[in-house]
Design a protein around this motif. Structure first.
Motif, PDB file in Angstrom:
ATOM      1  N   TYR A 130      39.375 -37.256  -2.269  1.00  0.00           N
ATOM      2  CA  TYR A 130      39.207 -38.825  -2.394  1.00  0.00           C
ATOM      3  C   TYR A 130      38.943 -38.734  -4.005  1.00  0.00           C
ATOM      4  O   TYR A 130      39.082 -37.708  -4.748  1.00  0.00           O
TER       5      TYR A 130
ATOM      6  N   GLY B 162      39.711 -41.717   0.869  1.00  0.00           N
ATOM      7  CA  GLY B 162      39.445 -42.717   0.388  1.00  0.00           C
ATOM      8  C   GLY B 162      39.172 -42.937  -1.318  1.00  0.00           C
ATOM      9  O   GLY B 162      39.559 -41.676  -1.928  1.00  0.00           O
TER      10      GLY B 162
ATOM     11  N   ARG C 232      40.159 -47.891   3.406  1.00  0.00           N
ATOM     12  CA  ARG C 232      38.695 -46.819   2.745  1.00  0.00           C
ATOM     13  C   ARG C 232      38.593 -47.337   1.487  1.00  0.00           C
ATOM     14  O   ARG C 232      39.090 -46.309   0.859  1.00  0.00           O
TER      15      ARG C 232
ATOM     16  N   VAL D  79      31.319 -41.935  -2.918  1.00  0.00           N
ATOM     17  CA  VAL D  79      31.992 -40.636  -1.706  1.00  0.00           C
ATOM     18  C   VAL D  79      31.243 -40.566  -0.641  1.00  0.00           C
ATOM     19  O   VAL D  79      32.441 -40.598   0.200  1.00  0.00           O
TER      20      VAL D  79
ATOM     21  N   LYS E  81      32.317 -40.005   2.605  1.00  0.00           N
ATOM     22  CA  LYS E  81      32.483 -38.792   3.860  1.00  0.00           C
ATOM     23  C   LYS E  81      31.790 -38.555   4.786  1.00  0.00           C
ATOM     24  O   LYS E  81      32.125 -38.223   5.975  1.00  0.00           O
TER      25      LYS E  81
END
Length: 253
Positions: free
Chosen positions: A8, A56, A226, A243, A247
């Protein structure tokens, strides 16, 4: 085809006084085994997400004007739904729109109907809410009708939106005027603000003044991405939560 990396990204502007909060979130996420990369370039952040190179992205402390304008060039018109924890029942809800320019006054009805469509598409794809309850806010109570041309217009529009959505989708939607507190006490999980300015003010009042927990603002558009936008005034846990939200929403298979 790009290879998806189990990582991420968080955009960070080290000149911003709040970047230390991003670094706190970064260290916390790494300690939990979540692979994070800090990026300083808005283009790198957006391109990596759009090309599917990472799982993302989160804006962090990068300037909104730079990140959002670059994103808009690539995906067109979008809206942001702030993810906040309901202070009465402790469950998450969406507040939308929260971008100050996300409702066009000349096409307000169309924008709001589009927002609801994008929200419902996202919920259908993600299963984020089991049952959807949409509360449409306007400029006053029904008894306030006639006090102001602006208030009257917002009430009339809200009534029309509810009527249209009920005919188009099988979803629970209500308009009770301006009573945000009633919606939250009764567990409505999508709150549609009268416009982006009032939505942004509601977000700041709840999140940045009263400290209501949140996960940033999910970007909603015709193209599914995302990506979460956050406030540069946020605390470390908001970047961390953003985050974690991505996830948990899009786990590796």
């Amino acid at each position: 085809m790009n290879r998806l990396i189990a990582m991420y990204l968080i955009g960070i502007d080290y000149r911003n006084r709040n970047s230390k909060e991003v670094l706190k979130a970064y260290k916390k996420l790494l300690s939990e085994g979540i692979d994070i990369k800090l990026v300083e370039d808005p283009k790198e952040l957006i391109d990596s997400v759009l090309k599917g190179c990472v799982l993302g992205g989160v804006r962090g402390t990068l300037p909104s004007s730079e990140v959002m304008s670059y994103l808009r060039k690539h995906i067109g018109r979008f809206y942001r739904a702030s993810i906040l924890k309901n202070p009465f029942i402790g469950e998450y809800f969406f507040l939308v729109p929260v971008g100050i320019d996300e409702i066009n006054e000349n096409n307000s009805f169309r924008d709001k109907v589009t927002i609801i469509k994008y929200i419902l598409d996202f919920i259908k794809d993600s299963g984020f809410f089991k049952d959807v309850k949409i509360g449409v806010l306007s400029g006053g109570r029904f008894s306030d009708y006639g006090r102001s041309e602006r208030v009257d217009k917002l009430i009339e529009e809200a009534v029309n939106i509810v009527e249209y959505i009920r005919k188009t989708y099988n979803v629970h939607i209500e308009h009770r005027g301006i009573v945000l507190e009633e919606y939250l006490k009764e567990g409505f999980n999508v709150i549609l603000a009268p416009d982006g300015i009032s939505g942004n003010l509601i977000f700041r009042s709840l999140a940045l003044v009263c400290g209501v927990e949140g996960c940033g603002a999910l970007v909603l558009s015709r193209r599914r991405i995302r990506f979460i936008d956050t406030s540069r005034s946020g605390t470390w846990d908001r970047y961390y939560n953003s985050v974690k939200f991505l996830k948990n929403l899009f786990p590796l298979k």
